[in-house]
Design an enzyme around this catalytic site. Structure first.
Site, mmCIF file in Angstrom:
data_model
loop_
_atom_site.group_PDB
_atom_site.id
_atom_site.type_symbol
_atom_site.label_atom_id
_atom_site.label_comp_id
_atom_site.label_asym_id
_atom_site.label_seq_id
_atom_site.Cartn_x
_atom_site.Cartn_y
_atom_site.Cartn_z
ATOM 1 N NE ARG A 194 -7.401 6.019 0.276
ATOM 2 C CZ ARG A 194 -8.518 5.583 -0.271
ATOM 3 N NH1 ARG A 194 -9.610 6.346 -0.250
ATOM 4 N NH2 ARG A 194 -8.569 4.392 -0.833
ATOM 5 C CE1 TYR B 285 3.005 1.176 2.128
ATOM 6 C CE2 TYR B 285 4.125 3.266 2.395
ATOM 7 C CZ TYR B 285 4.071 1.903 2.602
ATOM 8 O OH TYR B 285 5.079 1.292 3.288
ATOM 9 C CD GLU B 286 -2.892 3.187 3.654
ATOM 10 O OE1 GLU B 286 -4.042 2.725 3.595
ATOM 11 O OE2 GLU B 286 -2.002 2.689 4.369
ATOM 12 N N GLY B 287 -4.277 2.719 -1.506
ATOM 13 C CA GLY B 287 -5.004 2.944 -2.746
ATOM 14 C C GLY B 287 -4.100 3.681 -3.708
#
Length: 579
Positions: A301, A437-439
């Site tokens: 993140r 991306y990534e949440g």
């Protein structure tokens, strides 16, 4: 367009915002002396500009392709990656016990910033490997570390993160991939993995000699939902006793996704156990897979927020170059009617300064976050908790900045920005994945208001905003007021606001908070530069003043939205909303 590394601004952020000198005072990071830091930043900048940047356009045009089960990258990528490994860039912050240099995470962020600015799609390969290294270092067994970490640290082998399935996106509790214990035979004690994963970045490629997949799956009789998820290590090739790659594991790339951007990054649909012989090893404890995977996701993140900085820098450089060369119309109100470069027109100048200010603000926030993570590694619990609060800010706002700056870059180019050959469109297309991306950024904002805001009953967030208000109060009242507004909203969200009200206001609140921290860190940079009367003082003064005088007041205007509550969002039923 050629790419010039933003070396001096990076060094400023590393020195002022990350506080590299304080980190180097600790024995663990003693090697991060000024000469070493400067050599790394200058060296990776030169490498990225010289070897990775020239491949950016070819990667976009040719893309990755799947041939007979093997994903192949465009010409030049294999050599550029081999040179990256050979020069030791992947090992910057890797654990020294496994061949890494053990330097601060801050410097690993700088490596990725330069690589990603040169070639964002390509940089996803080392980004995920760094995260896989951290996950195994924290949660792997000693045997797993001994086998896999030296190769992951060097970059000879790459790593992936396998979470998403067709029916399980953000809701990982819905995943169906299974792991069945093997009780006898050569693989006794391991597991047979079966299932399909989608959106797997660099899940298959021809650049590394082995790929280490970290896969979330369910054991038999595991609890329902996220409590029943375990993490497994699944190599593309089994590993021989001497550490060399052995026979092929039962894992394959089924197809590549056709995407809006980052075409050189293969986004794979991966199938595990088509023949019932995909062998994996448990990482960490049973049913504790999410905890292990979140070590990797937290790292990712921050580095996805870094991508906002990367694409912002590249788009800004392209826009500045074009605006200085493109001659169009006389300056409004000038007695001289000779056409001038569009950089002289007020609205174009506004866009250019906004691009510069936003990018530098995101970079300042990135390195401040990285510095807090490094302090947490050294045992500073307060910094570790502050870093937890900062992660959703840099990921969400940083990637929003990347998209806005790339969009402004297209606008500065005018009609030519919509034409692919200028490259401005590629930056815009590439940038758009990062807020997902990534949440997604909505999930980051939800994380801020449901988890991070509650750390120490709100004291961690309150202390951050109090530090900003105190430091800015004397000469930057607008910034201090923004920090005080953020503190007040945080107190309301942690008190009388319902969960729906918090979530409804989470995105504007996240933006306000990120702008407050970024403005504070830019102010610290400006004070440092002016105190030293550096040559860059005029440029830094202009970009910081733009941020403080224009972007900070904009963020303050989000307070009403952050506190508006959820009720207005549900004034219509879903059917009415759809018309």
């Amino acid at each position: 367009m050629t790419y010039s590394p933003a070396t001096q601004d990076q060094l400023l952020a590393i020195r002022v915002n990350a506080g590299i000198a304080d980190l180097a005072a600790a024995e663990r990071f003693a090697a991060a002396e000024p000469d070493m830091v400067e050599a790394i930043v200058e060296g990776i900048g030169a490498f990225a500009a010289g070897e990775w940047a020239p491949l950016n356009r070819a990667g976009d045009l040719e893309g990755a392709r799947l041939e007979n089960g093997v994903v192949r990258l465009p010409d030049g990528f294999a050599q550029a990656y081999a040179d990256y490994v050979a020069q030791g860039w992947n090992a910057i912050a890797g654990p020294a016990a496994f061949g890494g240099q053990g330097l601060p995470f801050t410097l690993a962020c700088n490596v990725l910033e330069n690589l990603g600015t040169a070639n964002m799609a390509f940089s996803l390969l080392p980004m995920l490997s760094v995260g896989a290294t951290e996950a195994l270092d924290h949660h792997g067994s000693e045997a797993q570390k001994a086998i896999y970490l030296p190769k992951l640290v060097s970059g000879e082998w790459s790593g992936t993160m396998n979470l998403t399935e067709p029916q399980a996106g953000s809701d990982l509790g819905a995943l169906r991939t299974t792991a069945t214990p093997i009780e006898d035979g050569e693989h006794a004690g391991k597991y047979r993995i079966a299932g399909q994963k989608i959106f797997i970045t660099f899940g298959e490629h021809d650049l590394a000699e082995n790929i280490v997949h970290l896969v979330l799956a369910r054991l038999p009789d595991a609890p329902e939902g996220s409590r029943g998820i375990s993490l497994f290590l699944v190599p593309k090739y089994h590993v021989n006793d001497d550490g060399s790659p052995g026979p092929r594991n039962d894992v394959r790339c089924v197809s590549l996704e056709h995407k809006l951007g980052i075409n050189a990054s293969p986004t794979c649909v991966m199938s595990y156990g088509d023949n019932g012989e995909c062998i994996g090893e448990l990482v960490g404890a049973e049913n504790r897979g999410l905890a292990a995977m979140f070590t990797m996701m937290n790292n990712a993140r921050i580095n996805v927020g870094n991508q906002g900085v990367q694409i912002g820098e590249r788009a800004t450089q392209a826009a500045l170059a074009y605006a200085r060369e493109r001659v169009q119309s006389a300056r409004a109100g000038s007695p001289d009617k000779t056409p001038v470069a569009i950089a002289e027109h007020p609205d174009v100048r506004r866009m250019l300064l906004r691009m510069k200010a936003l990018t530098e603000g995101a970079r300042a926030l990135l390195y401040y976050t990285a510095g807090q993570v490094d302090r947490g590694t050294l045992g500073d619990e307060a910094a570790d908790r502050r870093g937890d609060v900062l992660v959703p800010l840099i990921k969400a706002w940083g990637t929003d900045v990347g998209v806005e700056v790339a969009s402004l870059g297209v606008q500065v180019h005018g009609g030519m920005g919509f034409i692919e050959e200028t490259g401005a469109a590629q930056h815009y297309r590439d940038a758009r994945i990062a807020p997902i991306y990534e949440g997604t950024n909505g999930i980051q904002a939800a994380d801020l208001v449901t988890r991070k805001l509650g750390l120490e009953s709100g004291a961690v967030f309150a202390a951050l905003m109090a530090d900003i208000a105190r430091d800015a109060g004397g000469d930057e009242p607008a910034l201090a007021a923004l920090a005080n507004d953020c503190a007040a909203i945080g107190e309301w969200m942690g008190g009388t606001a319902s969960l729906d009200d918090r979530l409804a206001g989470s995105v504007p609140f996240c933006t306000m908070s990120a702008v407050a921290v970024a403005g504070w860190q830019l102010l610290r940079q400006l004070r440092e530069v002016e105190a030293g009367e550096a040559p860059a003082a005029a440029a830094k003064r202009a970009s910081v003043r733009f941020f403080l005088d224009r972007i900070v007041p904009e963020a303050a205007g989000l307070k009403a939205s952050a506190m508006a509550g959820a009720e207005p969002l549900y004034a219509l039923t879903s059917e009415q909303l759809a018309g």
